[in-house]
Design a protein around this motif. Structure first.
Motif, PDB file in Angstrom:
ATOM      1  N   ALA A 134      46.672  -3.192 -38.279  1.00 10.27           N
ATOM      2  CA  ALA A 134      45.315  -3.107 -38.818  1.00 10.27           C
ATOM      3  C   ALA A 134      44.358  -3.591 -37.752  1.00 10.27           C
ATOM      4  O   ALA A 134      44.285  -4.770 -37.477  1.00 10.27           O
ATOM      5  CB  ALA A 134      45.172  -3.951 -40.082  1.00 10.27           C
ATOM      6  N   GLU A 135      43.655  -2.685 -37.127  1.00  7.49           N
ATOM      7  CA  GLU A 135      42.754  -3.046 -36.044  1.00  7.49           C
ATOM      8  C   GLU A 135      41.419  -3.541 -36.576  1.00  7.49           C
ATOM      9  O   GLU A 135      41.004  -3.182 -37.675  1.00  7.49           O
ATOM     10  CB  GLU A 135      42.492  -1.819 -35.153  1.00  7.49           C
ATOM     11  N   TYR A 136      40.737  -4.366 -35.777  1.00  3.18           N
ATOM     12  CA  TYR A 136      39.370  -4.741 -36.098  1.00  3.18           C
ATOM     13  C   TYR A 136      38.502  -3.483 -36.124  1.00  3.18           C
ATOM     14  O   TYR A 136      38.731  -2.551 -35.359  1.00  3.18           O
ATOM     15  CB  TYR A 136      38.775  -5.638 -35.012  1.00  3.18           C
ATOM     16  N   PRO A 137      37.442  -3.478 -36.939  1.00  5.15           N
ATOM     17  CA  PRO A 137      36.459  -2.401 -36.812  1.00  5.15           C
ATOM     18  C   PRO A 137      35.858  -2.445 -35.403  1.00  5.15           C
ATOM     19  O   PRO A 137      35.597  -3.511 -34.867  1.00  5.15           O
ATOM     20  CB  PRO A 137      35.405  -2.755 -37.863  1.00  5.15           C
ATOM     21  N   MET A 138      35.645  -1.298 -34.804  1.00  8.28           N
ATOM     22  CA  MET A 138      35.043  -1.236 -33.486  1.00  8.28           C
ATOM     23  C   MET A 138      33.568  -1.594 -33.594  1.00  8.28           C
ATOM     24  O   MET A 138      32.963  -1.447 -34.648  1.00  8.28           O
ATOM     25  CB  MET A 138      35.201   0.172 -32.903  1.00  8.28           C
ATOM     26  N   PRO A 139      32.943  -2.092 -32.516  1.00  9.36           N
ATOM     27  CA  PRO A 139      31.536  -2.472 -32.575  1.00  9.36           C
ATOM     28  C   PRO A 139      30.620  -1.335 -32.974  1.00  9.36           C
ATOM     29  O   PRO A 139      29.600  -1.545 -33.588  1.00  9.36           O
ATOM     30  CB  PRO A 139      31.247  -2.946 -31.141  1.00  9.36           C
ATOM     31  N   GLU A 140      30.962  -0.090 -32.634  1.00 12.19           N
ATOM     32  CA  GLU A 140      30.103   1.021 -32.977  1.00 12.19           C
ATOM     33  C   GLU A 140      30.197   1.327 -34.462  1.00 12.19           C
ATOM     34  O   GLU A 140      31.182   1.025 -35.122  1.00 12.19           O
ATOM     35  CB  GLU A 140      30.498   2.269 -32.176  1.00 12.19           C
ATOM     36  N   GLU A 141      29.161   2.001 -35.004  1.00 14.38           N
ATOM     37  CA  GLU A 141      29.157   2.376 -36.420  1.00 14.38           C
ATOM     38  C   GLU A 141      30.334   3.287 -36.737  1.00 14.38           C
ATOM     39  O   GLU A 141      30.941   3.200 -37.772  1.00 14.38           O
ATOM     40  CB  GLU A 141      27.853   3.108 -36.780  1.00 14.38           C
ATOM     41  N   PHE A 198      40.245 -15.013 -36.320  1.00 20.05           N
ATOM     42  CA  PHE A 198      39.622 -15.376 -37.592  1.00 20.05           C
ATOM     43  C   PHE A 198      38.435 -14.457 -37.899  1.00 20.05           C
ATOM     44  O   PHE A 198      38.300 -13.941 -39.013  1.00 20.05           O
ATOM     45  CB  PHE A 198      39.169 -16.837 -37.564  1.00 20.05           C
ATOM     46  N   LEU A 199      37.571 -14.257 -36.911  1.00 20.00           N
ATOM     47  CA  LEU A 199      36.393 -13.415 -37.140  1.00 20.00           C
ATOM     48  C   LEU A 199      36.791 -11.963 -37.364  1.00 20.00           C
ATOM     49  O   LEU A 199      36.186 -11.260 -38.191  1.00 20.00           O
ATOM     50  CB  LEU A 199      35.438 -13.533 -35.955  1.00 20.00           C
ATOM     51  N   GLY A 200      37.817 -11.502 -36.658  1.00 22.34           N
ATOM     52  CA  GLY A 200      38.294 -10.138 -36.867  1.00 22.34           C
ATOM     53  C   GLY A 200      38.845  -9.943 -38.260  1.00 22.34           C
ATOM     54  O   GLY A 200      38.607  -8.907 -38.894  1.00 22.34           O
ATOM     55  N   ALA A 201      39.596 -10.925 -38.762  1.00 19.94           N
ATOM     56  CA  ALA A 201      40.114 -10.834 -40.125  1.00 19.94           C
ATOM     57  C   ALA A 201      38.974 -10.793 -41.134  1.00 19.94           C
ATOM     58  O   ALA A 201      39.003 -10.020 -42.098  1.00 19.94           O
ATOM     59  CB  ALA A 201      41.031 -12.022 -40.410  1.00 19.94           C
ATOM     60  N   ALA A 202      37.945 -11.609 -40.903  1.00 18.88           N
ATOM     61  CA  ALA A 202      36.786 -11.608 -41.809  1.00 18.88           C
ATOM     62  C   ALA A 202      36.099 -10.255 -41.818  1.00 18.88           C
ATOM     63  O   ALA A 202      35.703  -9.749 -42.873  1.00 18.88           O
ATOM     64  CB  ALA A 202      35.801 -12.696 -41.391  1.00 18.88           C
ATOM     65  N   ARG A 229      28.814 -10.926 -33.337  1.00 17.98           N
ATOM     66  CA  ARG A 229      28.063  -9.668 -33.170  1.00 17.98           C
ATOM     67  C   ARG A 229      28.981  -8.542 -32.720  1.00 17.98           C
ATOM     68  O   ARG A 229      28.844  -7.397 -33.170  1.00 17.98           O
ATOM     69  CB  ARG A 229      26.916  -9.867 -32.195  1.00 17.98           C
ATOM     70  N   LYS A 230      29.924  -8.835 -31.838  1.00 20.44           N
ATOM     71  CA  LYS A 230      30.889  -7.827 -31.383  1.00 20.44           C
ATOM     72  C   LYS A 230      31.638  -7.218 -32.568  1.00 20.44           C
ATOM     73  O   LYS A 230      31.944  -6.017 -32.571  1.00 20.44           O
ATOM     74  CB  LYS A 230      31.877  -8.477 -30.408  1.00 20.44           C
ATOM     75  N   LEU A 231      31.913  -8.034 -33.567  1.00 19.41           N
ATOM     76  CA  LEU A 231      32.693  -7.595 -34.722  1.00 19.41           C
ATOM     77  C   LEU A 231      31.805  -7.232 -35.917  1.00 19.41           C
ATOM     78  O   LEU A 231      32.260  -7.198 -37.054  1.00 19.41           O
ATOM     79  CB  LEU A 231      33.693  -8.694 -35.107  1.00 19.41           C
ATOM     80  N   ARG A 232      30.514  -6.979 -35.637  1.00 18.96           N
ATOM     81  CA  ARG A 232      29.545  -6.517 -36.636  1.00 18.96           C
ATOM     82  C   ARG A 232      29.320  -7.552 -37.733  1.00 18.96           C
ATOM     83  O   ARG A 232      29.068  -7.221 -38.887  1.00 18.96           O
ATOM     84  CB  ARG A 232      29.976  -5.172 -37.233  1.00 18.96           C
ATOM     85  N   LEU A 233      29.405  -8.819 -37.366  1.00 13.52           N
ATOM     86  CA  LEU A 233      29.081  -9.926 -38.258  1.00 13.52           C
ATOM     87  C   LEU A 233      27.816 -10.572 -37.706  1.00 13.52           C
ATOM     88  O   LEU A 233      27.870 -11.379 -36.783  1.00 13.52           O
ATOM     89  CB  LEU A 233      30.236 -10.925 -38.311  1.00 13.52           C
ATOM     90  N   GLU A 234      26.671 -10.200 -38.252  1.00 14.45           N
ATOM     91  CA  GLU A 234      25.397 -10.600 -37.655  1.00 14.45           C
ATOM     92  C   GLU A 234      24.997 -12.006 -38.106  1.00 14.45           C
ATOM     93  O   GLU A 234      24.851 -12.263 -39.308  1.00 14.45           O
ATOM     94  CB  GLU A 234      24.299  -9.614 -38.032  1.00 14.45           C
ATOM     95  N   PRO A 235      24.815 -12.950 -37.159  1.00  9.09           N
ATOM     96  CA  PRO A 235      24.366 -14.303 -37.532  1.00  9.09           C
ATOM     97  C   PRO A 235      22.985 -14.266 -38.174  1.00  9.09           C
ATOM     98  O   PRO A 235      22.065 -13.658 -37.633  1.00  9.09           O
ATOM     99  CB  PRO A 235      24.334 -15.042 -36.188  1.00  9.09           C
TER     100      PRO A 235
END
Length: 313
Positions: A134-141, A198-202, A229-235
């Motif tokens: 299960a890969e992380y979502p890529m940064p692009e949409e 951890f951030l990728g799992a989230a 931000r790389k993993l599309r989790l915007e602070p």
């Protein structure tokens, strides 16, 4: 698990919630309490979240506090250490919360990386789980689709959580001195999972516009923001925490939104104790204790300002 004489039952200070802990391995600290309060406060007033996952849950302290502070009906915790995972399961039983709190014995990095054995206290007790990939979502949409794994299936699938909380190990791999025992070393150092794990799992677990709440050290702030931000989790919100007024912060709390709009708010600094050693009014509020009369007016003003900020998102 063989019962240890060192196990003890402590009152958490949140309603009737109690917790079974082993002082010889690891007990929860103020950072977990701050994380739970931070998440509960920011989830309040939004469309009611129904599912939350706590990554690196330890003995289950964050879901336990949130079971008191929120009406969330389905909370999961993931813990890599078997002995501590078993304590989390026992804590759900101790507080008669088996219907709301479920704990999975697995490594957050294995949500996307390799086959493992895992066990769950949820709907399929002691279920065997196999992770395919299960890969992380890529940064692009236009991200590549996440391949469904059995761990994700056990959790309800990718994108199935409204909120995620995490208190990951603070010390990067290869840095710092090992703790006094293996359990503490795993809890404090990135030996079983990195911040990116951890951030990728989230990112995999959260719905679009889902909320992530993190507690970490200010020294890792650049890593936190860059990887999020790389993993599309915007602070979106950040609070620095110090022990007492005028001391430098030693904790940072951060709220991210998956695929959220850009714009970070630095909120007023929080401190745990007053100069005389008593709990600060912020901590009294977190523990739902009576706030001194002279602080009530300023507290109401702060809540009103917070409501205006939330309405502007």
């Amino acid at each position: 698990m063989t019962e240890k004489h060192s196990l003890r039952i402590d009152d958490t200070g949140f309603g009737d919630v109690r917790i079974l802990q082993d002082p010889e391995t690891f007990c929860y600290g103020v950072d977990a309490v701050l994380l739970a309060g931070f998440a509960a406060e920011r989830l309040k007033g939004r469309s009611r979240p129904s599912r939350l996952c706590d990554l690196g849950t330890g003995n289950g302290i964050v879901p336990l506090i949130l079971s008191h502070k929120t009406p969330i009906g389905d909370m999961w915790g993931i813990e890599v250490q078997e002995e501590i995972w078993r304590l989390a399961v026992k804590n759900a039983e101790l507080n008669e919360l088996e219907g709301r709190l479920h704990f999975l014995h697995a490594n957050v990095r294995d949500i996307r990386t390799k086959p493992i054995e895992c066990r769950s206290s949820g709907r399929q007790p002691e279920a065997a789980c196999r992770v395919e990939h299960a890969e992380y979502p890529m940064p692009e949409e236009q991200s590549e689709p996440v391949v469904q794994s059995d761990i994700l299936a056990e959790l309800g699938g990718s994108g199935s959580f409204d909120a995620v909380t995490m208190n990951p190990p603070y010390t990067a791999a290869g840095n710092g001195l090992p703790a006094g025992n293996e359990a503490r070393t795993i809890a404090r150092h990135e030996v079983a999972g990195s911040l990116e794990d951890f951030l990728g799992a989230a990112s995999v677990l959260l719905k679009d516009k889902g909320h992530l709440f993190i507690v970490h050290r200010p020294s890792r702030l650049i890593d936190l923001c860059e990887l999020s931000r790389k993993l599309r989790l915007e602070p979106r919100d950040m609070v620095f925490v110090s022990g007492k007024p005028m001391e430098k912060p030693n904790i940072v709390l951060m709220h991210c939104v998956r695929n959220g709009s850009r714009g970070l708010r630095i909120l007023p600094e929080l401190y745990v104790r007053e100069l005389d050693g008593s709990f600060s009014r912020e901590m009294l509020k977190l523990y739902e204790r009576e706030i001194p009369v002279q602080d009530v007016a300023s507290e109401l003003l702060k809540e009103r300002e917070g409501s205006v900020s939330a309405a502007g998102e």
